[in-house]
Write a protein that holds these residues in place. Structure first.
Motif, mmCIF file in Angstrom:
data_model
loop_
_atom_site.group_PDB
_atom_site.id
_atom_site.type_symbol
_atom_site.label_atom_id
_atom_site.label_comp_id
_atom_site.label_asym_id
_atom_site.label_seq_id
_atom_site.Cartn_x
_atom_site.Cartn_y
_atom_site.Cartn_z
ATOM 1 N N ARG A 21 0.843 -1.202 0.000
ATOM 2 C CA ARG A 21 0.000 0.000 0.000
ATOM 3 C C ARG A 21 0.876 1.250 0.000
ATOM 4 O O ARG A 21 1.788 1.379 0.813
ATOM 5 C CB ARG A 21 -0.920 -0.001 1.226
ATOM 6 C CG ARG A 21 -1.746 1.280 1.373
ATOM 7 C CD ARG A 21 -2.773 1.143 2.479
ATOM 8 N NE ARG A 21 -2.161 0.859 3.772
ATOM 9 C CZ ARG A 21 -1.721 1.799 4.610
ATOM 10 N NH1 ARG A 21 -1.810 3.088 4.281
ATOM 11 N NH2 ARG A 21 -1.201 1.460 5.793
ATOM 12 N N TYR A 22 0.550 2.170 -0.919
ATOM 13 C CA TYR A 22 1.319 3.416 -0.987
ATOM 14 C C TYR A 22 0.909 4.348 0.151
ATOM 15 O O TYR A 22 -0.263 4.563 0.404
ATOM 16 C CB TYR A 22 1.071 4.116 -2.325
ATOM 17 C CG TYR A 22 1.770 5.462 -2.429
ATOM 18 C CD1 TYR A 22 3.159 5.555 -2.429
ATOM 19 C CD2 TYR A 22 1.026 6.639 -2.512
ATOM 20 C CE1 TYR A 22 3.790 6.774 -2.520
ATOM 21 C CE2 TYR A 22 1.664 7.866 -2.609
ATOM 22 C CZ TYR A 22 3.046 7.935 -2.611
ATOM 23 O OH TYR A 22 3.674 9.144 -2.692
ATOM 24 N N ARG A 23 1.924 4.896 0.831
ATOM 25 C CA ARG A 23 1.694 5.888 1.879
ATOM 26 C C ARG A 23 2.244 7.224 1.383
ATOM 27 O O ARG A 23 3.467 7.399 1.240
ATOM 28 C CB ARG A 23 2.363 5.459 3.183
ATOM 29 C CG ARG A 23 1.862 4.115 3.707
ATOM 30 C CD ARG A 23 2.330 3.834 5.117
ATOM 31 N NE ARG A 23 3.780 3.787 5.231
ATOM 32 C CZ ARG A 23 4.422 3.544 6.369
ATOM 33 N NH1 ARG A 23 3.725 3.316 7.485
ATOM 34 N NH2 ARG A 23 5.736 3.517 6.398
ATOM 35 N N GLU A 24 1.321 8.138 1.124
ATOM 36 C CA GLU A 24 1.715 9.392 0.484
ATOM 37 C C GLU A 24 2.632 10.228 1.370
ATOM 38 O O GLU A 24 3.622 10.803 0.898
ATOM 39 C CB GLU A 24 0.463 10.201 0.116
ATOM 40 C CG GLU A 24 0.766 11.473 -0.653
ATOM 41 C CD GLU A 24 -0.505 12.136 -1.153
ATOM 42 O OE1 GLU A 24 -0.387 13.125 -1.901
ATOM 43 O OE2 GLU A 24 -1.602 11.675 -0.785
ATOM 44 N N LYS A 25 2.328 10.306 2.666
ATOM 45 C CA LYS A 25 3.123 11.132 3.560
ATOM 46 C C LYS A 25 4.558 10.637 3.635
ATOM 47 O O LYS A 25 5.518 11.427 3.595
ATOM 48 C CB LYS A 25 2.494 11.144 4.959
ATOM 49 C CG LYS A 25 3.212 12.050 5.945
ATOM 50 C CD LYS A 25 2.491 12.056 7.290
ATOM 51 C CE LYS A 25 3.218 12.948 8.295
ATOM 52 N NZ LYS A 25 2.526 12.959 9.612
ATOM 53 N N ILE A 95 -2.096 -1.782 -8.465
ATOM 54 C CA ILE A 95 -3.466 -1.940 -7.962
ATOM 55 C C ILE A 95 -4.113 -0.570 -8.025
ATOM 56 O O ILE A 95 -3.675 0.365 -7.357
ATOM 57 C CB ILE A 95 -3.481 -2.457 -6.509
ATOM 58 C CG1 ILE A 95 -2.756 -3.800 -6.403
ATOM 59 C CG2 ILE A 95 -4.926 -2.592 -6.004
ATOM 60 C CD1 ILE A 95 -2.568 -4.282 -4.968
ATOM 61 N N LYS A 96 -5.128 -0.442 -8.856
ATOM 62 C CA LYS A 96 -5.743 0.867 -9.062
ATOM 63 C C LYS A 96 -6.457 1.338 -7.803
ATOM 64 O O LYS A 96 -6.937 0.540 -7.002
ATOM 65 C CB LYS A 96 -6.730 0.805 -10.234
ATOM 66 C CG LYS A 96 -6.063 0.451 -11.552
ATOM 67 C CD LYS A 96 -7.094 0.281 -12.654
ATOM 68 C CE LYS A 96 -6.420 -0.157 -13.940
ATOM 69 N NZ LYS A 96 -7.400 -0.399 -15.016
ATOM 70 N N GLY A 97 -6.524 2.679 -7.659
ATOM 71 C CA GLY A 97 -7.220 3.270 -6.524
ATOM 72 C C GLY A 97 -8.535 3.869 -6.936
ATOM 73 O O GLY A 97 -9.014 3.676 -8.060
ATOM 74 N N TYR A 103 -3.741 2.548 -5.542
ATOM 75 C CA TYR A 103 -3.741 2.066 -4.160
ATOM 76 C C TYR A 103 -2.356 1.566 -3.771
ATOM 77 O O TYR A 103 -1.879 1.791 -2.666
ATOM 78 C CB TYR A 103 -4.762 0.939 -4.009
ATOM 79 C CG TYR A 103 -4.703 0.254 -2.660
ATOM 80 C CD1 TYR A 103 -5.359 0.786 -1.563
ATOM 81 C CD2 TYR A 103 -3.964 -0.926 -2.485
ATOM 82 C CE1 TYR A 103 -5.296 0.171 -0.318
ATOM 83 C CE2 TYR A 103 -3.900 -1.549 -1.248
ATOM 84 C CZ TYR A 103 -4.560 -1.000 -0.167
ATOM 85 O OH TYR A 103 -4.476 -1.611 1.055
ATOM 86 N N GLY A 104 -1.713 0.874 -4.694
ATOM 87 C CA GLY A 104 -0.399 0.328 -4.400
ATOM 88 C C GLY A 104 0.031 -0.645 -5.476
ATOM 89 O O GLY A 104 -0.259 -0.459 -6.656
#
Length: 367
Positions: A21-25, A95-97, A103-104
């Protein structure tokens, strides 16, 4: 997601898989779920969201990433768990959001060197799309679980029939069609058991998309297994089916389809078929309130130059919606059109007209 990771690894016969999972911060990719890893990896290990990791490459470029032998890539700066688990080969897909931000990443990992190809990417991308739908509609995990199990059966049967290409071309198409119809029946049963209106609308939308996919395979039955098909013929069949499903007792709303014979890649046919189903269903549901009569027209035309044009229009009441709005299926339609590198515009002042343009380099016209 943990169960999805397990099924994914099992279907591709690899010991490890993970959902990042991508974490933007933090601008990193956290291992949110996975299969096969030692204790302490899931929920703790992160990779930089840049080109120094396999999953970072896929995330940054938006394209699948294959590393057939990590030992040959000196530009990678891998977390230590790759060495600890002896990872040699990987595939990563997006994985599309719910919006423009993915999403990641979904990754499979193999401790043995393996030369992966486009077929592996196609399967993993399809699996990642199912996973993206699960993330977006987590309240329907029961339906998703049964769908994943059905996909696993299909993959197992595909492997068994690989040495019988002619049989595969006929048998696989039949089985995929039949299983999609089975999934459609499961969704219909779930609809009967769902009391709330919001849940019913969501399940109806998924059912409609499954039915549209099933019609792709109906159209392919009897033909050789190829990567292309006549979109015009498929579209006419799809519109006939939509008209039968949506027809009012008094026949007040008519649906007509007029299309040139245009050969399209199956991925493009699938995406545009769902687009047509979404927009046409929306017209039936919203354009003619109070039993108002009217017409819906679907048209696809060859054009000079590099573009083919599809229009979907109705002479109903029209509607007002912002460009980024999720109302009336706009969000899904725009994502699908972007997926085939097309563009979509709407004119809704007097009725509604969708104009969808598709680049010619993704299609071939029938002679």
């Amino acid at each position: 997601m943990t169960e999805a990771a397990r099924v994914c690894a099992e279907c591709l016969s690899v010991p490890y898989s993970k959902v990042c999972r991508y974490r933007e911060k933090e601008n990193d990719l956290l291992i949110e779920a996975g299969h096969g890893w030692h204790a302490g990896v899931i929920g703790n290990v992160v990779s930089r969201a840049d080109v120094t990791s396999p999953q970072g490459r896929a995330f940054i470029t938006g394209k699948p990433s294959i590393c057939n032998d990590l030992r040959d890539d000196n530009d990678l700066k891998l977390p230590s768990f790759y060495v600890e688990h002896g990872i040699v080969s990987t595939i990563d897909v997006i994985i599309k959001g719910s919006d423009d931000q993915p999403y990641g990443v979904l990754e499979i990992d193999n401790a043995q060197q393996h030369d992966y190809d486009q077929h592996d990417i196609d399967f993993l991308t399809g699996f990642a799309n199912v996973l993206a739908e699960a993330v977006a509609t987590s309240a329907r995990t029961g339906v998703l679980q049964r769908t994943i199990e059905r996909m696993k059966v299909l993959v197992a049967e595909k492997d068994r029939l690989l040495d019988q290409k002619k049989v595969l071309a006929e048998e696989l198409q039949h089985r995929v069609r039949n299983n999609l119809q089975l999934v459609y029946g499961m969704l219909s049963k779930q609809l009967d058991d769902t009391p709330d209106k919001a849940g019913q609308r969501g399940i109806r939308a998924i059912s409609r998309r499954v039915s549209t996919l099933a019609q792709v395979y109906d159209h392919l039955l009897g033909s050789e297994m190829t990567r292309t098909t006549d979109f015009g013929s498929y579209l006419r069949s799809l519109c006939l089916n939509l008209a039968e499903i949506q027809a009012a007792p008094d026949g007040g709303v008519t649906l007509t389809c007029d299309s040139d014979a245009i050969v399209l890649d199956l991925d493009v046919v699938t995406a545009l078929g769902i687009v047509v189903a979404e927009v046409v269903t929306n017209s039936y549901d919203h354009a003619f309130p109070g039993g108002k009569k009217g017409s819906i027209i679907v048209s696809v035309r060859r054009v000079d130059g590099d573009i083919a044009t599809m229009t979907i229009s109705d002479d109903g009441t029209g509607f007002l919606a912002k460009t980024e709005s999720k109302r009336h299926g706009l969000g899904l339609v725009r994502r699908l059109v972007e997926q085939v590198r097309g563009s979509a515009t709407i004119d809704s002042e007097h009725g509604t007209i969708w104009t969808i343009k598709i680049p010619v380099d993704r299609i071939a016209f029938a002679s």
